[in-house]
Design a protein around this motif. Structure first.
Motif, PDB file in Angstrom:
ATOM      1  N   LYS A   1     -10.236 -27.706 -26.992  1.00 48.86           N
ATOM      2  CA  LYS A   1     -12.183 -27.980 -28.045  1.00 48.86           C
ATOM      3  C   LYS A   1     -12.884 -28.025 -28.082  1.00 48.86           C
ATOM      4  CE  LYS A   1     -13.838 -25.714 -31.807  1.00 48.86           C
ATOM      5  NZ  LYS A   1     -14.973 -26.594 -31.669  1.00 48.86           N
ATOM      6  N   GLU A   2     -12.610 -29.588 -27.170  1.00 48.62           N
ATOM      7  CA  GLU A   2     -14.284 -30.432 -27.729  1.00 48.62           C
ATOM      8  C   GLU A   2     -14.184 -30.033 -25.243  1.00 48.62           C
ATOM      9  OE1 GLU A   2     -13.372 -34.793 -28.193  1.00 48.62           O
ATOM     10  OE2 GLU A   2     -10.984 -33.511 -28.055  1.00 48.62           O
ATOM     11  N   MET A   3     -13.145 -30.027 -25.119  1.00 51.03           N
ATOM     12  CA  MET A   3     -13.454 -28.795 -23.956  1.00 51.03           C
ATOM     13  C   MET A   3     -14.207 -28.433 -23.455  1.00 51.03           C
ATOM     14  SD  MET A   3     -11.503 -28.016 -20.083  1.00 51.03           S
ATOM     15  CE  MET A   3     -10.153 -29.230 -20.710  1.00 51.03           C
ATOM     16  N   ASP A   4     -13.829 -27.005 -24.080  1.00 56.72           N
ATOM     17  CA  ASP A   4     -14.934 -25.179 -24.389  1.00 56.72           C
ATOM     18  C   ASP A   4     -15.878 -25.612 -25.183  1.00 56.72           C
ATOM     19  OD1 ASP A   4     -12.899 -24.582 -23.475  1.00 56.72           O
ATOM     20  OD2 ASP A   4     -11.364 -23.405 -25.593  1.00 56.72           O
ATOM     21  N   ASP A   5     -16.285 -26.816 -26.320  1.00 55.39           N
ATOM     22  CA  ASP A   5     -17.395 -27.248 -26.543  1.00 55.39           C
ATOM     23  C   ASP A   5     -18.210 -27.680 -25.359  1.00 55.39           C
ATOM     24  OD1 ASP A   5     -16.873 -25.865 -29.014  1.00 55.39           O
ATOM     25  OD2 ASP A   5     -16.150 -28.724 -30.189  1.00 55.39           O
ATOM     26  N   ILE A   6     -18.177 -28.704 -24.789  1.00 60.77           N
ATOM     27  CA  ILE A   6     -18.780 -29.077 -23.400  1.00 60.77           C
ATOM     28  C   ILE A   6     -19.238 -27.978 -22.439  1.00 60.77           C
ATOM     29  CG2 ILE A   6     -19.052 -30.999 -21.739  1.00 60.77           C
ATOM     30  CD1 ILE A   6     -16.548 -32.757 -23.555  1.00 60.77           C
ATOM     31  N   LEU A   7     -18.189 -27.287 -22.387  1.00 57.68           N
ATOM     32  CA  LEU A   7     -18.326 -25.860 -21.424  1.00 57.68           C
ATOM     33  C   LEU A   7     -19.989 -25.015 -22.195  1.00 57.68           C
ATOM     34  CD1 LEU A   7     -14.671 -26.235 -19.902  1.00 57.68           C
ATOM     35  CD2 LEU A   7     -16.571 -26.866 -18.277  1.00 57.68           C
TER      36      LEU A   7
ATOM     37  N   GLU B   1       3.730 -38.502 -18.963  1.00 61.78           N
ATOM     38  CA  GLU B   1       3.724 -38.098 -19.757  1.00 61.78           C
ATOM     39  C   GLU B   1       2.376 -37.251 -20.269  1.00 61.78           C
ATOM     40  OE1 GLU B   1       2.596 -36.057 -23.948  1.00 61.78           O
ATOM     41  OE2 GLU B   1       4.434 -36.249 -22.955  1.00 61.78           O
ATOM     42  N   GLN B   2       1.485 -38.680 -19.942  1.00 62.81           N
ATOM     43  CA  GLN B   2       0.392 -38.173 -19.261  1.00 62.81           C
ATOM     44  C   GLN B   2      -0.748 -37.171 -18.299  1.00 62.81           C
ATOM     45  OE1 GLN B   2      -1.410 -43.117 -19.370  1.00 62.81           O
ATOM     46  NE2 GLN B   2      -3.266 -41.702 -19.436  1.00 62.81           N
ATOM     47  N   GLU B   3       0.350 -37.431 -17.101  1.00 63.47           N
ATOM     48  CA  GLU B   3       0.574 -35.725 -16.363  1.00 63.47           C
ATOM     49  C   GLU B   3       0.442 -34.746 -16.618  1.00 63.47           C
ATOM     50  OE1 GLU B   3       1.498 -37.129 -11.819  1.00 63.47           O
ATOM     51  OE2 GLU B   3       3.476 -37.348 -12.582  1.00 63.47           O
ATOM     52  N   ARG B   4       2.155 -34.713 -17.364  1.00 63.94           N
ATOM     53  CA  ARG B   4       1.912 -33.481 -18.487  1.00 63.94           C
ATOM     54  C   ARG B   4       0.626 -32.574 -19.384  1.00 63.94           C
ATOM     55  NH1 ARG B   4       7.098 -35.242 -18.647  1.00 63.94           N
ATOM     56  NH2 ARG B   4       6.722 -36.522 -20.706  1.00 63.94           N
ATOM     57  N   ARG B   5       0.081 -33.738 -19.788  1.00 57.90           N
ATOM     58  CA  ARG B   5      -1.474 -33.691 -21.110  1.00 57.90           C
ATOM     59  C   ARG B   5      -2.547 -33.229 -19.605  1.00 57.90           C
ATOM     60  NH1 ARG B   5      -1.498 -39.176 -25.476  1.00 57.90           N
ATOM     61  NH2 ARG B   5       0.579 -38.505 -26.190  1.00 57.90           N
ATOM     62  N   PHE B   6      -2.000 -33.478 -18.993  1.00 56.63           N
ATOM     63  CA  PHE B   6      -3.925 -33.576 -18.128  1.00 56.63           C
ATOM     64  C   PHE B   6      -3.374 -31.957 -17.238  1.00 56.63           C
ATOM     65  CE2 PHE B   6      -5.603 -33.033 -13.705  1.00 56.63           C
ATOM     66  CZ  PHE B   6      -6.991 -33.309 -14.306  1.00 56.63           C
ATOM     67  N   LYS B   7      -2.222 -31.804 -17.150  1.00 54.61           N
ATOM     68  CA  LYS B   7      -1.589 -30.071 -16.243  1.00 54.61           C
ATOM     69  C   LYS B   7      -2.783 -29.303 -18.003  1.00 54.61           C
ATOM     70  CE  LYS B   7       1.651 -32.051 -12.898  1.00 54.61           C
ATOM     71  NZ  LYS B   7       3.422 -31.643 -12.745  1.00 54.61           N
ATOM     72  N   HIS B   8      -1.327 -29.735 -18.670  1.00 53.17           N
ATOM     73  CA  HIS B   8      -2.376 -28.782 -19.905  1.00 53.17           C
ATOM     74  C   HIS B   8      -3.470 -28.644 -20.349  1.00 53.17           C
ATOM     75  CE1 HIS B   8      -1.807 -26.885 -24.085  1.00 53.17           C
ATOM     76  NE2 HIS B   8      -3.167 -27.664 -24.464  1.00 53.17           N
ATOM     77  N   LEU B   9      -4.253 -29.853 -20.214  1.00 52.69           N
ATOM     78  CA  LEU B   9      -6.162 -29.342 -20.222  1.00 52.69           C
ATOM     79  C   LEU B   9      -6.183 -28.541 -18.770  1.00 52.69           C
ATOM     80  CD1 LEU B   9      -7.196 -32.839 -21.254  1.00 52.69           C
ATOM     81  CD2 LEU B   9      -7.283 -30.623 -22.426  1.00 52.69           C
ATOM     82  N   PHE B  10      -5.370 -29.012 -18.079  1.00 55.81           N
ATOM     83  CA  PHE B  10      -6.664 -28.275 -16.938  1.00 55.81           C
ATOM     84  C   PHE B  10      -5.948 -26.644 -16.584  1.00 55.81           C
ATOM     85  CE2 PHE B  10      -7.287 -27.013 -11.649  1.00 55.81           C
ATOM     86  CZ  PHE B  10      -8.511 -27.774 -11.602  1.00 55.81           C
ATOM     87  N   SER B  11      -4.697 -26.426 -16.919  1.00 55.23           N
ATOM     88  CA  SER B  11      -4.324 -24.870 -16.911  1.00 55.23           C
ATOM     89  C   SER B  11      -5.150 -24.010 -17.899  1.00 55.23           C
ATOM     90  CB  SER B  11      -3.169 -24.465 -17.738  1.00 55.23           C
ATOM     91  OG  SER B  11      -2.939 -25.100 -18.859  1.00 55.23           O
ATOM     92  N   HIS B  12      -5.829 -25.278 -19.012  1.00 52.45           N
ATOM     93  CA  HIS B  12      -7.308 -24.233 -19.818  1.00 52.45           C
ATOM     94  C   HIS B  12      -8.174 -23.877 -19.529  1.00 52.45           C
ATOM     95  CE1 HIS B  12      -8.838 -23.009 -23.663  1.00 52.45           C
ATOM     96  NE2 HIS B  12      -9.606 -24.092 -22.788  1.00 52.45           N
TER      97      HIS B  12
ATOM     98  N   GLU C   1      -8.953 -23.757 -15.740  1.00 51.66           N
ATOM     99  CA  GLU C   1      -8.848 -22.906 -14.852  1.00 51.66           C
ATOM    100  C   GLU C   1      -9.388 -21.546 -15.438  1.00 51.66           C
ATOM    101  OE1 GLU C   1      -6.416 -23.990 -11.239  1.00 51.66           O
ATOM    102  OE2 GLU C   1      -4.569 -23.407 -12.629  1.00 51.66           O
ATOM    103  N   ARG C   2      -8.838 -21.653 -16.601  1.00 52.08           N
ATOM    104  CA  ARG C   2      -8.496 -20.215 -17.673  1.00 52.08           C
ATOM    105  C   ARG C   2     -10.246 -19.820 -17.693  1.00 52.08           C
ATOM    106  NH1 ARG C   2      -3.840 -21.397 -19.655  1.00 52.08           N
ATOM    107  NH2 ARG C   2      -4.385 -21.848 -21.876  1.00 52.08           N
ATOM    108  N   VAL C   3     -10.991 -21.121 -17.940  1.00 55.96           N
ATOM    109  CA  VAL C   3     -12.038 -20.825 -18.700  1.00 55.96           C
ATOM    110  C   VAL C   3     -13.354 -21.357 -18.034  1.00 55.96           C
ATOM    111  CG1 VAL C   3     -11.153 -21.142 -21.530  1.00 55.96           C
ATOM    112  CG2 VAL C   3     -12.466 -22.884 -20.113  1.00 55.96           C
ATOM    113  N   TRP C   4     -13.091 -21.337 -16.788  1.00 61.34           N
ATOM    114  CA  TRP C   4     -13.797 -22.265 -15.939  1.00 61.34           C
ATOM    115  C   TRP C   4     -13.948 -21.971 -14.608  1.00 61.34           C
ATOM    116  CZ3 TRP C   4     -18.795 -23.925 -17.328  1.00 61.34           C
ATOM    117  CH2 TRP C   4     -19.626 -24.825 -15.931  1.00 61.34           C
ATOM    118  N   GLN C   5     -14.419 -20.748 -13.936  1.00 64.19           N
ATOM    119  CA  GLN C   5     -14.348 -20.260 -12.214  1.00 64.19           C
ATOM    120  C   GLN C   5     -14.845 -21.404 -11.036  1.00 64.19           C
ATOM    121  OE1 GLN C   5     -12.736 -17.658 -12.809  1.00 64.19           O
ATOM    122  NE2 GLN C   5     -12.673 -18.222 -15.354  1.00 64.19           N
ATOM    123  N   GLU C   6     -15.819 -22.742 -11.756  1.00 69.76           N
ATOM    124  CA  GLU C   6     -16.511 -22.775 -10.554  1.00 69.76           C
ATOM    125  C   GLU C   6     -15.354 -23.873  -9.885  1.00 69.76           C
ATOM    126  OE1 GLU C   6     -20.273 -24.149 -11.024  1.00 69.76           O
ATOM    127  OE2 GLU C   6     -20.711 -22.793 -12.131  1.00 69.76           O
TER     128      GLU C   6
END
Length: 385
Positions: A144-150, A181-192, A194-199
């Motif tokens: 949600k924080e990511m989307d608000d910034i994007l 665990e931090q790597e897993r969290r990063f991958k979770h954020l990054f998967s989202h 990639e779905r919402v940002w095409q560049e």
């Protein structure tokens, strides 16, 4: 140039050839296509920001990272054209200045973007979005924080999302569970993401420890900080020794006074040290105003290739040592570095102070001139005074 380009008998030496060596060691460890941000914040960890930045870029680093916009502007005004990232907080009202200097800044709050969008920019504002995957310092924690910034990037073409990044809190520790665990969290954020940002954007996650220990997990860039200066980020990494490192920093002085004291004589403030017998006492022109702090009382230094203890309290500008014999005035004293077969390392000083090696070169103040060497030859002296 010679030592006479400053007017005191204490100085630090920075071997730029060691910076070059350490960068090339990491380059040989990283996967093809992974580039290096040379981290030169805090005056290059006390080594000299402009000089180290030039050397790092010459040695193959593709970009620079600092903590403050002031640090970035200083590099730009020194003629450095390479990409520069400010990893810390930049005030919204200073974003225009960052764009004018072609400096990338870090974003992690929608409120920051809301304020920045009201300013007029002549040049694009390049931004790196920080994700907090477990450091708990700054960064986006939720999608949600990511989307608000994007949303602000979509609505304002002045803003250019150049990269996303995170920082690992425990990459230098033996137990890797939290790192993973931090790597897993990063991958979770990054998967989202990639779905919402095409560049396309750059990704940089690795600090010195992660870069050296887990090179195959690194992305487009790594941030090479403490180990660029030849210091391992922890005892664990030092023991594993994923790459060889050579320290670039040493600290030197000279004896400016030598005297023999009778038994029972006191030395320095508070009379905390008394001679046990006739003793030769040497005075060194360096003190806590130079970063050689009072807690280092009892630490050893090197004279004539031998260890000699600091006696009495360290003063603002001077401290005393117990000598094993009389030495001539001007005899070299090594506080950090090698003399003969002996060496006092930054790690040893850090252990004595119960801190980390990062802190030691950072402590040495602007009053101490830096002498820069390359391939055994002095190439520059930096004396802010």
């Amino acid at each position: 140039m010679s030592i006479e380009t400053f007017y005191r008998d204490s100085w630090a030496e920075v071997d730029l050839s060691k910076i070059d060596y350490n960068i090339r060691q990491l380059q040989g460890r990283l996967s093809a296509g992974t580039e290096i941000y040379a981290v030169v914040k805090a005056n290059a960890y006390g080594h000299g920001d402009i000089q180290v930045a030039h050397q790092a870029l010459k040695s193959g680093a593709k970009a620079l990272a600092v903590s403050l916009l002031d640090e970035a502007i200083r590099l730009r005004e020194a003629g450095i054209e390479a990409p520069i990232l400010v990893m810390g907080w930049t005030r919204p009202e200073d974003a225009v200045t960052a764009s004018e200097y072609r400096v990338s800044v870090t974003v992690f709050q929608k409120e920051w973007m809301e304020k920045v969008q009201h300013f007029h920019f002549e040049k694009p504002l390049k931004l790196h979005m920080k994700w907090d995957t477990g450091m708990g310092r700054i960064g986006v924690r939720t999608t949600k924080e990511m989307d608000d910034i994007l949303d602000h990037f979509r609505n304002n073409p002045t803003f250019e999302l150049e990269a996303v990044f995170t920082h690992f809190a425990t990459a230098d520790e033996e137990e890797t569970g939290y790192f993973e665990e931090q790597e897993r969290r990063f991958k979770h954020l990054f998967s989202h993401f990639e779905r919402v940002w095409q560049e396309n954007v750059e990704i940089h996650t690795g600090n010195s420890a992660a870069s050296m220990r887990f090179p195959d997990r690194m992305k487009n860039f790594v941030r090479f900080g403490i180990s660029m200066y030849g210091l391992y980020p922890s005892d664990v990494v030092k023991e594993e020794r994923p790459i060889a490192l050579e320290p670039a920093f040493s600290l030197q002085s000279r004896l400016i006074h030598v005297k023999k004291l009778d038994a029972g004589e006191a030395v320095s403030y508070g009379a905390t040290y008394h001679t046990r017998k006739e003793e030769w006492i040497g005075t060194i022109p360096l003190g806590y105003a130079d970063g050689w702090i009072r807690k280092l009382q009892g630490m050893e230094v090197l004279v004539d290739g031998k260890r000699h203890p600091i006696v009495g309290r360290i003063c603002m500008d001077q401290f005393m040592i117990r000598l094993d014999q009389e030495y001539p005035l001007g005899t070299k004293v090594t506080l950090i570095g090698k003399q003969g077969a002996h060496e006092i390392t930054t790690d040893e000083v850090a252990d004595y102070l119960e801190t980390i090696n990062y802190e030691i070169p950072c402590m040495i103040s602007y009053r101490v001139p830096r002498m820069f060497f390359e391939n055994g030859h002095m190439v520059e002296v930096d004396n802010p005074l």
